[in-house]
Design a protein around this motif. Structure first.
Motif, PDB file in Angstrom:
ATOM      1  N   SER A 185      37.859  45.704  47.716  1.00  0.00           N
ATOM      2  CA  SER A 185      39.241  46.006  47.373  1.00  0.00           C
ATOM      3  C   SER A 185      40.099  44.744  47.449  1.00  0.00           C
ATOM      4  O   SER A 185      40.936  44.484  46.583  1.00  0.00           O
ATOM      5  CB  SER A 185      39.790  47.089  48.308  1.00  0.00           C
ATOM      6  OG  SER A 185      41.122  47.397  47.987  1.00  0.00           O
ATOM      7  N   LEU A 186      39.859  43.930  48.485  1.00  0.00           N
ATOM      8  CA  LEU A 186      40.567  42.659  48.612  1.00  0.00           C
ATOM      9  C   LEU A 186      40.276  41.767  47.406  1.00  0.00           C
ATOM     10  O   LEU A 186      41.182  41.133  46.857  1.00  0.00           O
ATOM     11  CB  LEU A 186      40.153  41.940  49.899  1.00  0.00           C
ATOM     12  CG  LEU A 186      40.661  40.506  50.047  1.00  0.00           C
ATOM     13  CD1 LEU A 186      42.185  40.485  50.197  1.00  0.00           C
ATOM     14  CD2 LEU A 186      39.986  39.817  51.221  1.00  0.00           C
ATOM     15  N   LEU A 187      39.036  41.724  46.992  1.00  0.00           N
ATOM     16  CA  LEU A 187      38.681  40.887  45.838  1.00  0.00           C
ATOM     17  C   LEU A 187      39.374  41.377  44.570  1.00  0.00           C
ATOM     18  O   LEU A 187      39.834  40.563  43.758  1.00  0.00           O
ATOM     19  CB  LEU A 187      37.161  40.851  45.658  1.00  0.00           C
ATOM     20  CG  LEU A 187      36.417  40.129  46.778  1.00  0.00           C
ATOM     21  CD1 LEU A 187      34.911  40.298  46.624  1.00  0.00           C
ATOM     22  CD2 LEU A 187      36.794  38.655  46.836  1.00  0.00           C
ATOM     23  N   ARG A 188      39.481  42.690  44.386  1.00  0.00           N
ATOM     24  CA  ARG A 188      40.242  43.221  43.242  1.00  0.00           C
ATOM     25  C   ARG A 188      41.708  42.813  43.356  1.00  0.00           C
ATOM     26  O   ARG A 188      42.346  42.435  42.372  1.00  0.00           O
ATOM     27  CB  ARG A 188      40.123  44.744  43.184  1.00  0.00           C
ATOM     28  CG  ARG A 188      38.910  45.244  42.449  1.00  0.00           C
ATOM     29  CD  ARG A 188      38.966  46.738  42.163  1.00  0.00           C
ATOM     30  NE  ARG A 188      39.121  47.556  43.358  1.00  0.00           N
ATOM     31  CZ  ARG A 188      38.145  47.857  44.200  1.00  0.00           C
ATOM     32  NH1 ARG A 188      36.934  47.411  44.002  1.00  0.00           N
ATOM     33  NH2 ARG A 188      38.377  48.610  45.261  1.00  0.00           N
ATOM     34  N   GLU A 189      42.216  42.890  44.579  1.00  0.00           N
ATOM     35  CA  GLU A 189      43.623  42.566  44.839  1.00  0.00           C
ATOM     36  C   GLU A 189      43.947  41.112  44.479  1.00  0.00           C
ATOM     37  O   GLU A 189      44.933  40.842  43.801  1.00  0.00           O
ATOM     38  CB  GLU A 189      43.903  42.832  46.319  1.00  0.00           C
ATOM     39  CG  GLU A 189      45.282  42.510  46.795  1.00  0.00           C
ATOM     40  CD  GLU A 189      45.412  42.695  48.304  1.00  0.00           C
ATOM     41  OE1 GLU A 189      46.344  42.073  48.858  1.00  0.00           O
ATOM     42  OE2 GLU A 189      44.627  43.425  48.936  1.00  0.00           O
ATOM     43  N   VAL A 190      43.132  40.175  44.956  1.00  0.00           N
ATOM     44  CA  VAL A 190      43.458  38.756  44.752  1.00  0.00           C
ATOM     45  C   VAL A 190      43.028  38.222  43.394  1.00  0.00           C
ATOM     46  O   VAL A 190      43.382  37.100  43.040  1.00  0.00           O
ATOM     47  CB  VAL A 190      42.896  37.857  45.884  1.00  0.00           C
ATOM     48  CG1 VAL A 190      43.478  38.259  47.229  1.00  0.00           C
ATOM     49  CG2 VAL A 190      41.385  37.834  45.904  1.00  0.00           C
ATOM     50  N   THR A 191      42.284  39.026  42.641  1.00  0.00           N
ATOM     51  CA  THR A 191      41.859  38.564  41.313  1.00  0.00           C
ATOM     52  C   THR A 191      42.415  39.431  40.192  1.00  0.00           C
ATOM     53  O   THR A 191      42.009  39.263  39.043  1.00  0.00           O
ATOM     54  CB  THR A 191      40.312  38.549  41.206  1.00  0.00           C
ATOM     55  OG1 THR A 191      39.809  39.875  41.380  1.00  0.00           O
ATOM     56  CG2 THR A 191      39.704  37.605  42.218  1.00  0.00           C
ATOM     57  N   GLU A 192      43.355  40.322  40.506  1.00  0.00           N
ATOM     58  CA  GLU A 192      43.836  41.236  39.469  1.00  0.00           C
ATOM     59  C   GLU A 192      44.455  40.492  38.287  1.00  0.00           C
ATOM     60  O   GLU A 192      44.349  40.945  37.148  1.00  0.00           O
ATOM     61  CB  GLU A 192      44.784  42.286  40.043  1.00  0.00           C
ATOM     62  CG  GLU A 192      46.060  41.758  40.641  1.00  0.00           C
ATOM     63  CD  GLU A 192      46.852  42.852  41.350  1.00  0.00           C
ATOM     64  OE1 GLU A 192      46.558  44.044  41.134  1.00  0.00           O
ATOM     65  OE2 GLU A 192      47.748  42.509  42.112  1.00  0.00           O
ATOM     66  N   HIS A 193      45.040  39.332  38.536  1.00  0.00           N
ATOM     67  CA  HIS A 193      45.628  38.551  37.445  1.00  0.00           C
ATOM     68  C   HIS A 193      44.568  38.003  36.490  1.00  0.00           C
ATOM     69  O   HIS A 193      44.855  37.720  35.337  1.00  0.00           O
ATOM     70  CB  HIS A 193      46.449  37.386  38.022  1.00  0.00           C
ATOM     71  CG  HIS A 193      45.624  36.390  38.772  1.00  0.00           C
ATOM     72  ND1 HIS A 193      45.211  36.625  40.072  1.00  0.00           N
ATOM     73  CD2 HIS A 193      45.105  35.191  38.405  1.00  0.00           C
ATOM     74  CE1 HIS A 193      44.473  35.599  40.478  1.00  0.00           C
ATOM     75  NE2 HIS A 193      44.392  34.718  39.493  1.00  0.00           N
ATOM     76  N   ALA A 194      43.324  37.885  36.948  1.00  0.00           N
ATOM     77  CA  ALA A 194      42.249  37.331  36.123  1.00  0.00           C
ATOM     78  C   ALA A 194      41.544  38.392  35.288  1.00  0.00           C
ATOM     79  O   ALA A 194      40.740  38.062  34.417  1.00  0.00           O
ATOM     80  CB  ALA A 194      41.227  36.618  37.013  1.00  0.00           C
ATOM     81  N   ARG A 195      41.829  39.648  35.558  1.00  0.00           N
ATOM     82  CA  ARG A 195      41.243  40.767  34.815  1.00  0.00           C
ATOM     83  C   ARG A 195      39.712  40.667  34.730  1.00  0.00           C
ATOM     84  O   ARG A 195      39.132  40.728  33.649  1.00  0.00           O
ATOM     85  CB  ARG A 195      41.845  40.874  33.422  1.00  0.00           C
ATOM     86  CG  ARG A 195      43.347  41.044  33.427  1.00  0.00           C
ATOM     87  CD  ARG A 195      43.869  41.440  32.060  1.00  0.00           C
ATOM     88  NE  ARG A 195      45.285  41.298  31.899  1.00  0.00           N
ATOM     89  CZ  ARG A 195      46.215  42.047  32.466  1.00  0.00           C
ATOM     90  NH1 ARG A 195      45.891  42.982  33.296  1.00  0.00           N
ATOM     91  NH2 ARG A 195      47.488  41.850  32.225  1.00  0.00           N
ATOM     92  N   LEU A 196      39.105  40.521  35.875  1.00  0.00           N
ATOM     93  CA  LEU A 196      37.650  40.418  35.939  1.00  0.00           C
ATOM     94  C   LEU A 196      37.006  41.784  35.729  1.00  0.00           C
ATOM     95  O   LEU A 196      37.561  42.805  36.124  1.00  0.00           O
ATOM     96  CB  LEU A 196      37.213  39.859  37.303  1.00  0.00           C
ATOM     97  CG  LEU A 196      37.748  38.470  37.659  1.00  0.00           C
ATOM     98  CD1 LEU A 196      37.341  38.109  39.079  1.00  0.00           C
ATOM     99  CD2 LEU A 196      37.236  37.428  36.676  1.00  0.00           C
TER     100      LEU A 196
END
Length: 161
Positions: free
Chosen positions: A57-68
């Motif tokens: 969830s943290l990884l989704r949070e900090v990378t949401e701008h990258a749309r991975l």
């Protein structure tokens, strides 16, 4: 409100929720009956699984701008993972042997193995006790606290960018 009458939860709230739930599970008493050792192992592995969900969830949070398209920690924190500053900071942290993220990665590898992460306590009066040996439950609680501190710092840095 989302379906089922539940409020929408964003990635940050979900990360916080999962960390809190992991702490709650890790702190639950196992009891003192004949099932206590198995219950303790179940609580420890459940808390680890929640900690893993919190990491993703943290990884989704900090990378949401990258749309991975991928959010598995094993992919994003791999050395050949996406080149994002937030992920590199976490990779650097994971490379530090004493860090919470290094500890968590090792525990999650054990959790997903055939042996599992939790171990039964050995009560053998013939064995010599080893000093400073703390159980998985205490390690979980300490590393959850360390993770929360680091996540706060990571969020502040992400906001500055």
């Amino acid at each position: 409100m989302a379906c089922g009458g539940q409020a929408q939860v964003n990635a940050r709230s979900r990360t916080n929720q999962l960390l809190y739930q992991a702490e709650l599970v890790a702190a639950l008493p196992a009891g003192d009956d004949e099932h206590a050792p198995a219950r303790q192992m179940a609580l420890e592995e459940s808390a680890l699984a929640l900690f893993e969900l919190a990491l993703e969830s943290l990884l989704r949070e900090v990378t949401e701008h990258a749309r991975l398209s991928e959010h598995r920690w094993t992919v994003l924190l791999a050395q050949d993972g996406p080149a994002l500053a937030e992920l590199q900071r976490l990779r650097d942290l994971k490379a530090q042997p004493e860090s919470w993220l290094n500890w968590l990665g090792e525990q999650l590898e054990r959790l997903h193995s055939d042996e599992g992460a939790a171990r039964r306590a050995i009560h053998n009066p013939a064995m010599i006790a080893v000093g400073n040996q703390i159980g998985l439950r205490q390690q979980l609680l300490e590393n959850l606290q360390a993770a929360k501190r680091e996540i706060g710092a990571l969020r502040e840095t992400s906001l500055e960018w």
